[in-house]
Every structure is written in structure tokens, then in C-alpha cells.
Scaffold this active site. Structure first.
Site, PDB file in Angstrom:
ATOM      1  N   GLY A   1      37.246 -69.720  29.318  1.00  0.00           N
ATOM      2  CA  GLY A   1      36.685 -68.815  30.310  1.00  0.00           C
ATOM      3  C   GLY A   1      35.937 -67.685  29.637  1.00  0.00           C
ATOM      4  O   GLY A   1      36.173 -67.379  28.460  1.00  0.00           O
TER       5      GLY A   1
ATOM      6  N   GLN B   1      31.616 -59.750  28.469  1.00  0.00           N
ATOM      7  CA  GLN B   1      31.903 -60.209  27.104  1.00  0.00           C
ATOM      8  C   GLN B   1      30.642 -60.594  26.345  1.00  0.00           C
ATOM      9  O   GLN B   1      30.684 -60.767  25.122  1.00  0.00           O
ATOM     10  CB  GLN B   1      32.868 -61.402  27.133  1.00  0.00           C
ATOM     11  CG  GLN B   1      34.287 -61.030  27.561  1.00  0.00           C
ATOM     12  CD  GLN B   1      35.191 -62.240  27.539  1.00  0.00           C
ATOM     13  OE1 GLN B   1      35.193 -63.040  28.471  1.00  0.00           O
ATOM     14  NE2 GLN B   1      35.940 -62.416  26.466  1.00  0.00           N
TER      15      GLN B   1
ATOM     16  N   CYS C   1      41.977 -64.637  23.956  1.00  0.00           N
ATOM     17  CA  CYS C   1      40.726 -64.146  24.546  1.00  0.00           C
ATOM     18  C   CYS C   1      39.636 -64.278  23.493  1.00  0.00           C
ATOM     19  O   CYS C   1      39.855 -63.940  22.329  1.00  0.00           O
ATOM     20  CB  CYS C   1      40.901 -62.680  24.949  1.00  0.00           C
ATOM     21  SG  CYS C   1      39.414 -61.948  25.669  1.00  0.00           S
ATOM     22  N   LEU C   2      38.467 -64.745  23.908  1.00  0.00           N
ATOM     23  CA  LEU C   2      37.377 -64.924  22.943  1.00  0.00           C
ATOM     24  C   LEU C   2      36.952 -63.598  22.314  1.00  0.00           C
ATOM     25  O   LEU C   2      36.414 -63.575  21.213  1.00  0.00           O
ATOM     26  CB  LEU C   2      36.173 -65.596  23.616  1.00  0.00           C
ATOM     27  CG  LEU C   2      36.345 -67.090  23.948  1.00  0.00           C
ATOM     28  CD1 LEU C   2      35.152 -67.590  24.745  1.00  0.00           C
ATOM     29  CD2 LEU C   2      36.517 -67.924  22.692  1.00  0.00           C
TER      30      LEU C   2
ATOM     31  N   HIS D   1      42.625 -63.867  34.329  1.00  0.00           N
ATOM     32  CA  HIS D   1      42.173 -63.197  33.103  1.00  0.00           C
ATOM     33  C   HIS D   1      40.692 -62.795  33.220  1.00  0.00           C
ATOM     34  O   HIS D   1      40.316 -61.669  32.892  1.00  0.00           O
ATOM     35  CB  HIS D   1      42.403 -64.173  31.934  1.00  0.00           C
ATOM     36  CG  HIS D   1      41.935 -63.730  30.589  1.00  0.00           C
ATOM     37  ND1 HIS D   1      42.799 -63.586  29.513  1.00  0.00           N
ATOM     38  CD2 HIS D   1      40.701 -63.424  30.108  1.00  0.00           C
ATOM     39  CE1 HIS D   1      42.102 -63.195  28.453  1.00  0.00           C
ATOM     40  NE2 HIS D   1      40.825 -63.092  28.778  1.00  0.00           N
ATOM     41  N   GLU D   2      39.853 -63.718  33.713  1.00  0.00           N
ATOM     42  CA  GLU D   2      38.405 -63.445  33.766  1.00  0.00           C
ATOM     43  C   GLU D   2      38.069 -62.404  34.847  1.00  0.00           C
ATOM     44  O   GLU D   2      37.233 -61.535  34.625  1.00  0.00           O
ATOM     45  CB  GLU D   2      37.605 -64.730  34.003  1.00  0.00           C
ATOM     46  CG  GLU D   2      37.789 -65.829  32.958  1.00  0.00           C
ATOM     47  CD  GLU D   2      37.687 -65.356  31.523  1.00  0.00           C
ATOM     48  OE1 GLU D   2      36.955 -64.384  31.243  1.00  0.00           O
ATOM     49  OE2 GLU D   2      38.370 -65.942  30.662  1.00  0.00           O
TER      50      GLU D   2
ATOM     51  N   HIS E   1      38.690 -59.057  33.525  1.00  0.00           N
ATOM     52  CA  HIS E   1      37.615 -58.568  32.647  1.00  0.00           C
ATOM     53  C   HIS E   1      36.572 -57.773  33.435  1.00  0.00           C
ATOM     54  O   HIS E   1      36.082 -56.747  32.992  1.00  0.00           O
ATOM     55  CB  HIS E   1      36.893 -59.737  31.962  1.00  0.00           C
ATOM     56  CG  HIS E   1      37.480 -60.140  30.631  1.00  0.00           C
ATOM     57  ND1 HIS E   1      37.675 -59.246  29.604  1.00  0.00           N
ATOM     58  CD2 HIS E   1      37.881 -61.345  30.158  1.00  0.00           C
ATOM     59  CE1 HIS E   1      38.185 -59.886  28.557  1.00  0.00           C
ATOM     60  NE2 HIS E   1      38.326 -61.169  28.870  1.00  0.00           N
TER      61      HIS E   1
END
Ligand SMILES: [Zn+2]
Length: 194
Positions: free
Chosen positions: A40, A45, A82-83, A129-130, A133
Site C-alpha cells: 500500500g 509518501q 511501512c515503505l 494504515h494508508e 497516512h
């Protein structure tokens, strides 16, 4: 390029038109495919502070101006990555199920970790999670904090007896209270870690 600056990621994103959101969605999916194991990604990001995110667990889903409109009372504990923080893993507490509305989807979307399919849990955690963000919330803000209890001889694990956990064996998984999961964990089931 993926933003790794926590201060940048703590800014809230602004609403966007569906047209602009779709263009951002294409860029996000492209960026997500470049990543090794991302499931995701949110627009902030990649430096775009607009309310668009994508998830890709079972299929790619673009969400424009998404909102969680319903959620379960029950939560469970999950190990997240997380990326933007490639070296970190955090045990978080997430809703077992959520219903999401987004401007580019006519119908509400339901996600639930309460199933036998492990990807359902990944998808349910990922969407929470997304969307976080987009509100400037990172997984660190959702960290599961409770008095530690010791599991077996190896790793102390910060999970309370009545907390819900996701456990798996082979392709099967289930969400249950940690105290009920304990005997299963001694019989071939494992706590799901990402
Ligand atoms: Zn993330």
C-alpha cells in the site's frame, strides 16, 4: 521516490477531485510496483499532499478521499511495516473490520480480518494504515502498548490475554483472544508477523 521524513508525513492531506485523484492513483500504483514488498502507498509518501491512497493485496484498489464510515469495536494486534520506514516493524492495534467510502467507488467497501484467508487480514490492516497516512498518522501512532507478558522462553511479547491476535497455520488464519490462542501456538500455529 518515497518520502522517509516523519515530519513531512505528519502533515494532513487535502481533498482532491476524482479526476486528479485518478492520475495520482496511477502514479501511486506505479511506485508501489517498483517497491520490493509494498502492499500500500499514500500520496503524501511520494510528496503529494492529497487524499489518495492505493492498496494492492488481492487486487489493486485506488481510494480517492477515502473515509472509514464504520468499524468493529473489536481490535487485534498486527506487526506492520511501512515503505517510508523500511527498517522498522511496529506491533499495532487495528480494527478487525472496517467499511470504507471513497469518491471513486459507488458502493461502500468492506474489509475484515475475521476470515480464514490471511490476505483479508493484510488488506484490512493495509487500508487502515494508508487512510491514516492521509491524516498525517503513521504506524508509530498506532503502536500497541500494554504491559508485557512473557510468552514461552524466547521472546517477550507485548500482548494482553484478552487482546485479539491473528494466528496462522499454513493457509489458514483466525482472529481470537490471545489467551485462547496460546494452546494453538503450542500446536503449530504462529502469531502473524509481516
Ligand atoms: Zn506506510
Amino acid at each position: 521516490m518515497i518520502i522517509e521524513d516523519k515530519t513531512e508525513l505528519e502533515k494532513k492531506c487535502s481533498p482532491v477531485s476524482v479526476k486528479e485523484g485518478e492520475e495520482i492513483g496511477v502514479r501511486l500504483l506505479h511506485e508501489l510496483r517498483q517497491s520490493k514488498n509494498g502492499i500500500g502507498l499514500a500520496a503524501n509518501q511520494i510528496g503529494i499532499n492529497k487524499r489518495v491512497c492505493v492498496i494492492n493485496v488481492k487486487e489493486p484498489i485506488v481510494l480517492i478521499n477515502p473515509k472509514i464510515v464504520e468499524h468493529s469495536k473489536e481490535e487485534f494486534v498486527f506487526a506492520e511495516g511501512c515503505l517510508s520506514f523500511p527498517k522498522d516493524k511496529v506491533k499495532t492495534q487495528r480494527y478487525v473490520s472496517v467499511v470504507v467510502e471513497a469518491d471513486n467507488h459507488e458502493n461502500k467497501l468492506s474489509f475484515s480480518a475475521d476470515s480464514k484467508e490471511i490476505n483479508d487480514a493484510f488488506e484490512c490492516v493495509c487500508v487502515q494504515h494508508e487512510i491514516d497516512h492521509l491524516d498525517g498518522i503513521t504506524m508509530f501512532d498506532k503502536e500497541f502498548k500494554q504491559e508485557p507478558i512473557v510468552r514461552g522462553v524466547n521472546a517477550p511479547l507485548k500482548i494482553g490475554r484478552n487482546d485479539k491476535v491473528l494466528i496462522a497455520r499454513g493457509a489458514h488464519s483466525k482472529v481470537m483472544k490471545y489467551k485462547k490462542a496460546l494452546p494453538l501456538l503450542e500446536n503449530g500455529w504462529t502469531l502473524v508477523e509481516q
